[in-house]
Design a protein around this motif. Structure first.
Motif, mmCIF file in Angstrom:
data_model
loop_
_atom_site.group_PDB
_atom_site.id
_atom_site.type_symbol
_atom_site.label_atom_id
_atom_site.label_comp_id
_atom_site.label_asym_id
_atom_site.label_seq_id
_atom_site.Cartn_x
_atom_site.Cartn_y
_atom_site.Cartn_z
ATOM 1 N N ASP A 41 -65.342 -4.634 56.349
ATOM 2 C CA ASP A 41 -64.690 -3.501 55.691
ATOM 3 C C ASP A 41 -65.680 -2.427 55.277
ATOM 4 O OD1 ASP A 41 -65.974 -4.633 53.537
ATOM 5 O OD2 ASP A 41 -64.167 -5.021 52.353
ATOM 6 N N THR A 85 -68.258 -2.686 53.154
ATOM 7 C CA THR A 85 -68.929 -2.894 51.878
ATOM 8 C C THR A 85 -70.091 -3.865 52.068
ATOM 9 O OG1 THR A 85 -67.405 -4.688 51.285
ATOM 10 C CG2 THR A 85 -66.821 -2.464 50.559
ATOM 11 N N ASP A 128 -72.962 -6.901 50.539
ATOM 12 C CA ASP A 128 -73.044 -8.077 49.684
ATOM 13 C C ASP A 128 -74.385 -8.755 49.909
ATOM 14 O OD1 ASP A 128 -72.385 -10.154 47.977
ATOM 15 O OD2 ASP A 128 -71.319 -11.294 49.510
ATOM 16 N N LYS A 146 -72.055 -3.138 41.589
ATOM 17 C CA LYS A 146 -70.972 -2.146 41.518
ATOM 18 C C LYS A 146 -71.140 -1.043 42.564
ATOM 19 C CE LYS A 146 -73.300 0.293 37.710
ATOM 20 N NZ LYS A 146 -74.363 -0.692 37.482
ATOM 21 N N ASN A 147 -72.398 -0.813 43.008
ATOM 22 C CA ASN A 147 -72.648 0.235 44.006
ATOM 23 C C ASN A 147 -72.312 -0.232 45.420
ATOM 24 O OD1 ASN A 147 -73.735 1.922 41.982
ATOM 25 N ND2 ASN A 147 -75.732 0.942 42.173
ATOM 26 N N TRP A 148 -72.155 -1.539 45.608
ATOM 27 C CA TRP A 148 -71.939 -2.066 46.957
ATOM 28 C C TRP A 148 -70.486 -1.996 47.394
ATOM 29 C CZ3 TRP A 148 -74.962 -7.015 45.305
ATOM 30 C CH2 TRP A 148 -76.296 -6.668 45.085
ATOM 31 N N LYS A 149 -69.616 -1.564 46.489
ATOM 32 C CA LYS A 149 -68.200 -1.470 46.852
ATOM 33 C C LYS A 149 -67.922 -0.211 47.673
ATOM 34 C CE LYS A 149 -66.652 -4.157 42.861
ATOM 35 N NZ LYS A 149 -65.871 -4.180 41.609
ATOM 36 N N ARG A 150 -68.879 0.728 47.649
ATOM 37 C CA ARG A 150 -68.723 1.926 48.468
ATOM 38 C C ARG A 150 -69.034 1.598 49.917
ATOM 39 N NH1 ARG A 150 -71.582 4.399 44.008
ATOM 40 N NH2 ARG A 150 -73.498 4.378 45.248
#
Length: 407
Positions: free
Chosen positions: A195, A197, A199, A378-382
């Motif tokens: 998707d 994102t 991780d 929190k920055n990796w959701k972009r």
């Protein structure tokens, strides 16, 4: 229950300056003490089954038995409370359980400061200055050590079945081992999900690297559920290509082009760097491997190539890890061009780690690195920039893994 203006007016009687509210013996501290003690007395009433002062309750087998003092540390500093007791010792307070010495949320403040690179001494000084709370180094270690169980769960958590791209990189950390401070490598794997994102799949500390070590890492990833890695982007990790292809035979191993360029610039005089970089660009911008090989030969035969022959030899040695890059369309090339996705994370880690000098053991290093990663999550959701276009190309190149668009 709403706090009415009348209640507030009553609470603020005698208020003249901020210290009256927030100070050492201010209203907030007094109110906290009163509320906690009232709640505990209410819990004891429920436990015993009768109200305090109720003479009928005297006939019960268990009854009130005075109180004991307990000091709690919180944002408003230390608060001394009276904990009610029962004669049989069966009363267990819920609002402040036995053994608890800090208000809820206080531990998280310590962990947050630790994760931002503050040393134990700095945390002690801050808590003393801001809250008037004297906290021992042992307590800070105890609070931050509570994260280790979370680290263990995180390192063993199930992973996605497929990661189109996995970046692998390392940074060096000073860690004491058997009485000697050593430079150990902390290796990280940053995966890009279907998707778009990101991780961090895990982190591993090792003094030396090699095929055996990397085989254990990629085997661990497979055991945690990873079935497919399409591309592994690395920078000179010894033994990694052999290890990953043994466990994930279909994975392409791609070297970091930016690292190759940086290494090339080390051979140049400063005044020649721009021109050399511009000539090398023709190699990795070539439409295919054949054209790139011709560009490399042309550079080697050029005046600059003859002036700096180690550059040509450097690219020749790394050629097998350059070729995969040249087979991909521009949308994918743009993403795998560099390991910056994980280097930016390493830069953040280095900024925090440099205040530490060295760690007493691997566990202490792992604890801090994990907390930094948790803050950055929190920055990796972009989405990775340009991911939608890249995903379409992945779906064309690897149709067996992409039955339909993922986003």
């Amino acid at each position: 229950m709403a706090i009415t203006p009348e209640i507030l007016k009553e609470l603020l009687k005698g208020y003249e300056k901020p210290e009256d509210l927030m100070g050492k013996d201010g209203i907030l501290k007094q109110l906290t003490k009163a509320l906690v003690e009232s709640a505990m007395n209410a819990e004891l009433t429920s436990h015993l089954g009768y109200e305090k002062g109720n003479r009928a309750g005297k006939k019960a087998s268990n009854h009130r038995n005075g109180s004991s003092k307990k000091t709690l540390i919180g944002e408003d500093g230390p608060v001394e409370i009276e904990v009610p007791r029962d004669r049989e010792g069966t009363f267990e307070p819920q609002i402040i359980p036995k053994g608890q010495r800090r208000f809820d949320g206080f531990d998280q403040k310590i962990i947050a400061m630790y994760a931002r690179g503050m040393t134990v001494r700095e945390i002690q000084a801050f808590l003393e200055e801001q809250y008037g709370a004297t906290v021992s180094p042992d307590l800070i270690s105890e609070v931050t050590d509570a994260v280790l169980e979370e680290v263990k769960d995180w390192q063993l958590r199930p992973l996605e079945k497929i990661y189109p791209i996995v970046f692998m990189d390392a940074l060096r950390v000073k860690i004491r081992d058997e009485g000697t401070v050593m430079n150990k490598a902390v290796y990280m794997a940053l995966g890009v999900r279907c998707d778009g994102t990101r991780d961090v799949l895990g982190l591993w500390i090792e003094q030396t690297e090699g095929a055996k070590f990397w085989r254990s890492v990629v085997t661990e990833l497979k055991n945690r559920g990873v079935e497919t890695m399409l591309l592994a982007v690395v920078d000179g990790l010894k033994g990694f290509p052999e290890a990953i292809q043994a466990v994930f035979p279909g994975t392409e191993v791609q070297g970091c082009i930016v690292h190759l360029l940086r290494n090339s610039m080390e051979y140049c005089n400063f005044k020649d760097r721009y021109v050399v970089a511009n000539e090398l660009k023709a190699i990795y911008k070539a439409p295919n491997a054949e054209a790139a090989a011709e560009c490399l030969t042309a550079f080697e035969e050029s005046p600059l190539g003859k002036k700096y022959p180690p550059i040509g030899r450097l690219w020749r040695r790394a050629w097998e890890q350059v070729i995969p890059f040249l087979s991909y369309p521009p949308a994918i090339r743009k993403i795998i061009y560099t390991t910056n996705a994980i280097e930016s994370l390493n830069a953040r880690l280095r900024k925090i780690l440099k205040t530490r000098g060295h760690f007493p053991n691997d566990q202490a290093a792992t604890k801090l690195i994990y907390l930094v990663l948790r803050n950055q999550a929190k920055n990796w959701k972009r989405l990775v920039v340009g991911w939608r276009e890249a995903l379409n190309h992945f779906a064309i190149l690897y149709p067996q893994h992409f039955d339909r668009p993922q986003i």
